[in-house]
Scaffold this motif. Sequence first.
Motif, PDB file in Angstrom:
ATOM      1  N   MET A  68      -4.868  11.990  -7.471  1.00 42.07           N
ATOM      2  CA  MET A  68      -2.998  11.679  -8.902  1.00 42.07           C
ATOM      3  C   MET A  68      -2.299  11.665  -7.747  1.00 42.07           C
ATOM      4  N   GLY A  69      -1.976  12.032  -6.482  1.00 50.65           N
ATOM      5  CA  GLY A  69      -0.759  11.627  -6.405  1.00 50.65           C
ATOM      6  C   GLY A  69      -0.265   9.993  -5.376  1.00 50.65           C
ATOM      7  N   GLU A  70      -1.529   8.902  -5.263  1.00 48.16           N
ATOM      8  CA  GLU A  70      -1.486   7.547  -4.821  1.00 48.16           C
ATOM      9  C   GLU A  70      -1.458   7.544  -6.598  1.00 48.16           C
ATOM     10  N   LEU A  71      -1.930   7.745  -7.100  1.00 54.73           N
ATOM     11  CA  LEU A  71      -2.309   6.857  -9.048  1.00 54.73           C
ATOM     12  C   LEU A  71      -0.861   7.127  -9.415  1.00 54.73           C
ATOM     13  N   THR A  72      -0.525   8.123  -8.807  1.00 55.12           N
ATOM     14  CA  THR A  72       1.417   8.412  -9.565  1.00 55.12           C
ATOM     15  C   THR A  72       2.112   7.030  -9.124  1.00 55.12           C
ATOM     16  N   SER A  73       2.342   7.135  -7.215  1.00 52.29           N
ATOM     17  CA  SER A  73       3.222   6.537  -6.705  1.00 52.29           C
ATOM     18  C   SER A  73       2.960   5.453  -6.555  1.00 52.29           C
ATOM     19  N   ALA A  74       1.687   4.800  -7.053  1.00 54.23           N
ATOM     20  CA  ALA A  74       1.407   3.046  -6.472  1.00 54.23           C
ATOM     21  C   ALA A  74       1.888   2.919  -8.539  1.00 54.23           C
ATOM     22  N   ARG A  75       2.008   3.154  -9.668  1.00 56.68           N
ATOM     23  CA  ARG A  75       2.524   3.381 -10.826  1.00 56.68           C
ATOM     24  C   ARG A  75       3.964   2.971 -10.618  1.00 56.68           C
ATOM     25  N   VAL A 108       0.948  -1.315   0.283  1.00 56.70           N
ATOM     26  CA  VAL A 108      -0.291   0.082  -0.008  1.00 56.70           C
ATOM     27  C   VAL A 108       1.122   1.287   0.243  1.00 56.70           C
ATOM     28  N   VAL A 109       0.584   2.031  -0.835  1.00 52.23           N
ATOM     29  CA  VAL A 109       1.587   3.211  -1.052  1.00 52.23           C
ATOM     30  C   VAL A 109       0.891   4.417  -1.282  1.00 52.23           C
ATOM     31  N   ILE A 135      -1.083  -0.824  -3.804  1.00 50.26           N
ATOM     32  CA  ILE A 135      -2.782  -0.685  -3.800  1.00 50.26           C
ATOM     33  C   ILE A 135      -1.891   1.249  -4.207  1.00 50.26           C
ATOM     34  N   CYS A 136      -3.494   1.748  -3.945  1.00 46.73           N
ATOM     35  CA  CYS A 136      -3.270   3.413  -3.650  1.00 46.73           C
ATOM     36  C   CYS A 136      -3.854   3.445  -2.859  1.00 46.73           C
TER      37      CYS A 136
END
Length: 406
Positions: free
Chosen positions: A73-80, A39-40, A140-141
């Motif tokens: 958008m922060g979590e979407l980016t860091s998960a990728r 989880v990030v 996972i975000c």
Amino acid sequence: MDLVVVKFGGTSVGDGSRIKKAAQSVVNEYMKGSRVVVVVSAVNKTTDELIGLSDEAIGASLTDKQKAEIMAMGELTSARLFSATIESLGVKSEFIDPYSELWPIQTDSNYLEAKIDFNTTRKKTEGILQLVNQGVIPVICGFLGQGPSGEITTLGRGGSDITAFLIGHCLDANEVIIVTDVDGVMSTDPNKIEEAQLLEEISVEELRDLATHGAQVLHPHALKYKDPLITAKIINFEHGDLSSKGTRILGPYEGEMLKCVTLYKNPISLIAIVGEAMVKTPGLIAKLSGSLADSDINIFGISAGQNSITAFVDKTDSNKAYHLLHKVVIESDVLSSLSLGRDTAMITFVSPDIIDTPGIISEVTEPLRKNEINIVEIISSQTAIVLFVDWEDGEKARELINEVLE
């Protein structure tokens, strides 16, 4: 094989080198034979920057729906980023966000402070488990949810901690590891007191109260999902090793265990001490409580006013306490008199939601007013409300407050 859920906070993925270090620690754990779910959080300060940009560009016309999508958008980016880094190290990974068919966390339609639909979420995590059992590391975000119509929602500040414990609970994980920028839970803030020491372990209740009162270690609501069979710990990202000791979190959050109404078994006696300028006299409460402590008399509470202090003791100790406190009064230049009051019932309402529930004291006390039950004294904190009513009204008052809870 053990199943481990690892949550990386924003600081621990604060730049490219930290992301690589974090991903390597996950791969190392995977190579030991563990199944791992990550989880990030968003990269450090990203969410604040996105909110700042939104406020500057759009201002008050920004809708909650738009704000949730922008914050996500922060979590979407860091998960990728995190998932791609794992794959660069030779292990198959897949990022899971609210646009994915495997997305597990289902909520209501409140965009910014969504409530989790636990039963639906638990069913949806079956897809994550299948992915893990295929040798894939899901990333996972944190912080995000999915509303009834598929819309992005957020779980509020600290939501990534909630995500980690929730996923761990639903997957029946063996361990939840919170990776952050501190070695664990300290005896106090090391930035304020250099002698602060690392705690090897702390109970769920203690950690919840610390977090509720402002300690920036773990989101208090996350502990609602601390399964009693799952071990948990907080470690520092700098070690780059998920086997680091850190601080272990002990005990369960067993549903309503931390959200309950209790009636103390014995009557509680109130001893009121009065005097002039009491509030301006240093050490006065220490003298009063110390005289009782020396005789092993427990104090259930102290209420202090401008010219009075009330101590609450078990009735079986009240006469002895009364005489001991009288000695303190007659030896003091500030205190003038004391009285031993009537028998009261002590009702304690404990809930981690008290701090986040405006008007909760009125909700708890209103049914007592309607039933003409007088409140002799009330003491409240961020996690508990303690009411003292006439002894004969105790059981009825407990039942009425329980109805509010239900």
